[in-house]
Design a protein around this motif. Sequence first.
Motif, PDB file in Angstrom:
ATOM      1  N   LYS A 191      -6.284   1.945  -4.260  1.00 56.20           N
ATOM      2  CA  LYS A 191      -5.231   2.523  -3.420  1.00 56.20           C
ATOM      3  C   LYS A 191      -5.171   1.880  -2.040  1.00 56.20           C
ATOM      4  O   LYS A 191      -4.869   2.539  -1.045  1.00 56.20           O
ATOM      5  N   MET A 239      -3.548   3.508   1.008  1.00 56.03           N
ATOM      6  CA  MET A 239      -2.337   4.153   0.516  1.00 56.03           C
ATOM      7  C   MET A 239      -2.705   5.458  -0.185  1.00 56.03           C
ATOM      8  O   MET A 239      -3.867   5.701  -0.537  1.00 56.03           O
ATOM      9  N   CYS A 268       6.681  -0.944  -2.202  1.00 55.84           N
ATOM     10  CA  CYS A 268       5.608  -0.608  -3.127  1.00 55.84           C
ATOM     11  C   CYS A 268       6.104   0.448  -4.106  1.00 55.84           C
ATOM     12  O   CYS A 268       6.767   1.411  -3.711  1.00 55.84           O
ATOM     13  N   VAL A 306       4.448   3.396   7.190  1.00 49.83           N
ATOM     14  CA  VAL A 306       4.876   3.658   5.822  1.00 49.83           C
ATOM     15  C   VAL A 306       6.036   4.638   5.840  1.00 49.83           C
ATOM     16  O   VAL A 306       5.933   5.728   6.425  1.00 49.83           O
TER      17      VAL A 306
END
Length: 555
Positions: free
Chosen positions: A330, A347, A364, A385
């Motif tokens: 991740k 992430m 992503c 993000v």
Amino acid sequence: MALSKQVAVEKCCDFCESDVNVKWFCRDCINNLCDQCRRTHTRIPLCKTHVILPISETQAATLRRTTVLFDCHEHAQSCQFQCRTCNKQICVLCLTSSHNKHDFLALDQYAKSIRENLYLTLNSKSKEAHTITETLQTLSTHKQTYDDWMNKKLSEVDQVFEHLADELQRLRTEIHDKIDQRKNHDIVTMDLQHKRAYEFRERLQYQVKVLSSELDHCNDHDLANLKLKIETECNKLRENLTLDLPKFPCLRLIRKEEEHKDILIKVLTKIMKTDLFSLKTTTSFDVDNETPVFMEDLHLDLTIKLPGCKYIWAMAGCDDGKMWVGTEDKKLRLVDNFGNVVKCLQMTQSAAHLAVLTSGEVLCSNGYGIDRTSTIQKVSLNFDVTTFTRLSQAVEVGPLASTKHGNVLVGIRNSIGRGEVLFLSHSGKTINKVAQVTKEVEKVAINEEDQVFVKDSSCIWIMSLKGEFINQIELKNELKGVRGFVCDRFSNLVCFRSGDVSSIRVYSSHSALLKHFRLHLKSGNDRVIDIGAIDANDFIWLKEDETIHVLKYLV
């Protein structure tokens, strides 16, 4: 042939044929002119530039036309006709005898027609001379213009060379700065480790000396107590002293020092072959945009192992040669072309599919087999993000690809299990559906010609962005077992097939095989190798579990 005593003299204007007031002579037409014809002659547009000179009586007499009559060599009289059949002068008696059926003309009329033809010929030659004069003037002007233009283009070439020199100097300075920074950091680290190891050695030697002295003076009854003391002191001194020697980040650059020289030679060769009419100053080292020059053999340039990573899901290259890597732990890593992790982001989900936008941001999706979702995330260069788009919950997001205009292609599996490829705008809104297949979409790519390649388990479909069918490539024969593919900067399709002998095949957009590479990688049979991306420096990045292999693709 003897001359006759009869001589016919003509003194007349060459235009009106009158014999009065012949006072002018046209140097361009080579004709005598009377006063009336002179005025008419100067009003003709074609003759306005002619030079007309006055002539005196004496000059006029010399310019008079004289017709000399010759005696016939068969009869005792002068020749008054021209036999056009025999091309000779004849008399009246000749007409009734040997030339009675020939084509003839009176001698003065024949002379007049010949004279007119000669005048026309001379006038034509005069015009040709005038045209040549104008051409010479034009050529002289063009020569000066051409000379100025060539000097301008030479100045442009000098500017290109100056720019290249500045660019190479900047590149040299940048490389030196990076090496110096890394060197200084590593030297400080090694100095600290050296100091730490030295202090530990001194402390260890001192304790050994003290304990040895006690051991020398210890009697037999106290040995048990001393043994316990020595073991206790040794446990206190025990520590995990490891010396982490720094890696050599510039090893690949040093080993490839001829690469920058080759780039410069390519740039200079391109300038030399470029049409000067289209020469422009460029800031890019990408000097060959027409045809690819493939390597003869592929060899391993770099092997990267990401610390703490067990499996690599996806890769996507940036314009500067760096590579985004999504892994099973991740984490989203940004890796440079030396194998160093520049940035690392934790992430909430593993990034199984990646695509880099023209803005430098990376998209992503966690894809199939992990945590099925319809959300595509966007990560900026400063690692903020955000949500790029949220599709219907009835679909599963799969492979991604970005266009040169900043738009996005996304492969999905809909609610009835069919694969689709959607065309999204740069803001995440759906524009249209590019393709629909009955099987799962495994890979999506787009080339420089905006042709979309969609792979399922049995075929690669080639579509337009509007959803128009272009071609298809069946995955059989030499393409059987192809796992993945990417598009290079020449719009070619680079396919990778993993097996006992790994192979890379390059196809044009028309399905023609351009090149076939073979390479051997030391990998176990249980490991899965796939092609990840081609970076801006024409290196192929292959992913194998937690390892990345980098190979030079183009010369």
